[in-house]
Design an enzyme around this catalytic site. Structure first.
Site, PDB file in Angstrom:
ATOM      1  CE1 TYR A  46      -3.470   2.700   0.793  1.00 20.35           C
ATOM      2  CE2 TYR A  46      -1.996   3.355   2.558  1.00 20.35           C
ATOM      3  CZ  TYR A  46      -3.080   3.606   1.747  1.00 20.35           C
ATOM      4  OH  TYR A  46      -3.770   4.783   1.896  1.00 20.35           O
ATOM      5  CG  ASP A  72      -2.730  -3.796   5.073  1.00 24.30           C
ATOM      6  OD1 ASP A  72      -3.940  -4.090   5.128  1.00 24.30           O
ATOM      7  OD2 ASP A  72      -2.310  -2.658   4.798  1.00 24.30           O
TER       8      ASP A  72
HETATM    9  C1  LIG Z   1      -6.291   2.477   2.869  1.00 26.44           C
HETATM   10  C2  LIG Z   1      -5.282   1.466   3.223  1.00 26.44           C
HETATM   11  C3  LIG Z   1      -4.363   1.698   4.261  1.00 26.44           C
HETATM   12  C4  LIG Z   1      -4.309   3.005   5.017  1.00 26.44           C
HETATM   13  O1  LIG Z   1      -5.481   3.241   5.730  1.00 26.44           O
HETATM   14  P1  LIG Z   1      -5.998   4.690   6.174  1.00 26.44           P
HETATM   15  O2  LIG Z   1      -7.227   4.383   6.942  1.00 26.44           O
HETATM   16  O3  LIG Z   1      -6.243   5.476   4.915  1.00 26.44           O
HETATM   17  O4  LIG Z   1      -4.927   5.311   6.990  1.00 26.44           O
HETATM   18  C5  LIG Z   1      -3.464   0.696   4.556  1.00 26.44           C
HETATM   19  N1  LIG Z   1      -3.439  -0.468   3.877  1.00 26.44           N
HETATM   20  C6  LIG Z   1      -4.299  -0.715   2.867  1.00 26.44           C
HETATM   21  C7  LIG Z   1      -4.218  -2.025   2.148  1.00 26.44           C
HETATM   22  C8  LIG Z   1      -5.248   0.235   2.499  1.00 26.44           C
HETATM   23  O5  LIG Z   1      -6.085  -0.016   1.488  1.00 26.44           O
END
Ligand SMILES: *Cc1c(COP(=O)(O)O)cnc(C)c1O
Length: 385
Positions: free
Chosen positions: A105, A177
């Site tokens: 990301y 993630d």
């Molecule tokens: C959007 C996203 C983030 C970051 O999240 P925020 O809530 O915008 O800080 C991290 N990892 C992935 C895979 C995302 O899609």
């Protein structure tokens, strides 16, 4: 008696709800109070205060989120990036080394490549599909390995079982993630991951109206990360806690629809003569289809594709569609469409994008909960022009 629920659908609605209900309230009330009456706490982290992440709204969310992934503990944060950066800053110290998947990301990629040097933390990127090559990157000071459940925007699925085995064999903390999958489609702690991170901004909240994040996993690690968050201050406000809590209850019904709808749209696009290439792990043509089938309960609401004819044709298609909103972000109830070269991956050079297989004409779709037929009909007319 503390109730235990078996299925995710039920946990979404009932886990973590206060027992007994507060004044009988069926919906968790918002505790809009920064501070709470002192009741003999002996440690700083136990004082009841919004920034210390321990108000009734935080506690209910922590219990619900942990239950969803069958994990020991969870922590909510002010954004997905707050979850990711706080977790990394807790687990890595100056002198430590870190392994991360090579197509992260954008915000995570920038945090590692721009901020780690000043913190004295070194890193190497790994190809999630080549576990045999990871050992050569390992160092005596390597502390953690970090991957994403599905990569953005090509929806590739790394060898996640190998990540867990590699982490255990070399005493690394395994982090993933899990934003794109959501706990409905994949639950990392069940597969042995130490920590699962989410941007709750996306599927967990599901309504494109707040930013929030969470760290889910081993209780000892979550506790350390909570103390770091108490210092850094990126705590979720009670009103945003309430919205996340409310949004999460419908995660299962939303994701079931989004999984089904996205598979149908992917099949439609795969058959269409104007489509050059389609990326969706639910299709047999996807290189990681078998792995996705083994790991996941569904293939998510995300897909990406290329049209024959390049950037101009892609732009015209996006302008001709009437139903999706052209916007970055994902995971909400409305269908969003974007060209990653202009949004999520605009920070990369075209050469770096191409090296990862992300062409400038690639279109990414986050499928919402509208009628599948309406989305396909809209795509059909836009593809005719
Ligand atoms: C959007 C996203 C983030 C970051 O999240 P925020 O809530 O915008 O800080 C991290 N990892 C992935 C895979 C995302 O899609």
């Amino acid at each position: 008696m503390k109730k235990h629920y078996k299925h995710l659908e039920t946990k979404l609605v009932h886990s973590g709800e206060p027992e007994p209900r507060i004044n009988g309230a069926v919906s968790m009330p918002i505790f809009q109070s920064s501070t709470f009456e002192y009741s003999g706490q002996s440690s700083y982290n136990d004082l009841k205060y919004i920034r210390l992440n321990n108000t009734p709204n935080h506690i209910a969310l922590h219990q619900k989120l942990a239950a969803l992934e069958n994990a020991e503990a969870a922590l909510v944060t002010a954004s997905g990036m707050a979850a990711i950066s706080t977790a990394l800053l807790t687990l890595l110290s100056p002198g430590d080394h870190f392994l991360a998947q090579n197509c992260l990301y954008g915000g995570t990629h920038e945090f590692i490549t721009k901020d780690f040097a000043a913190l004295g933390i070194s890193f190497d990127f790994i190809n999630g599909d080549e576990p045999g090559a990871w050992k050569s990157k390992l160092r005596s000071d390597t502390k953690a390995i970090y991957v994403e459940t599905m990569t953005n925007p090509l929806l590739q699925v790394a060898d996640l079982k190998a990540v867990v085995d590699f982490a255990k064999a070399h005493k690394l903390i395994s982090m993933i993630d899990n934003t794109f999958a959501s706990p409905f489609n994949f639950r990392p702690p069940e597969w042995g991951f130490d920590l699962s991170l989410h941007s709750c901004t996306k599927y967990l909240n599901g309504h494109s109206d707040i930013v929030a994040g969470t760290v889910i996993g081993r209780a000892d690690l979550v506790e350390k990360i909570k103390h770091k968050l108490n210092h850094l201050g990126a705590s979720l406000d009670p009103h945003a806690c309430f919205l996340l809590h409310r949004g999460m209850k419908t995660l299962a019904v939303r994701i079931k629809h989004q999984n089904d709808s996205t598979l149908k749209i992917a099949k439609y696009l795969e058959e269409h003569q104007s489509v050059e290439k389609i990326n969706y792990p639910g299709l047999e043509s996807h290189p990681n289809h078998e792995r996705a089938c083994e790991l996941f309960d569904g293939f998510s609401g995300m897909l990406s594709f290329e049209l024959k004819g390049g950037v101009e044709v892609a732009e015209r298609f996006m302008q001709q569609t009437t139903l999706p909103v052209v916007a970055p972000s994902l995971g909400g109830i409305e269908t969003l469409i974007t060209r990653p070269a202009t949004t999520s991956h605009s920070g990369m050079s075209p050469e770096d994008r191409h090296a990862l297989g992300i062409s400038d004409s690639l279109i990414r779709v986050s499928v919402g909960i509208e009628a599948t037929e309406d989305i396909i009909e809209d795509f059909e007319q836009a593809l005719k022009v």
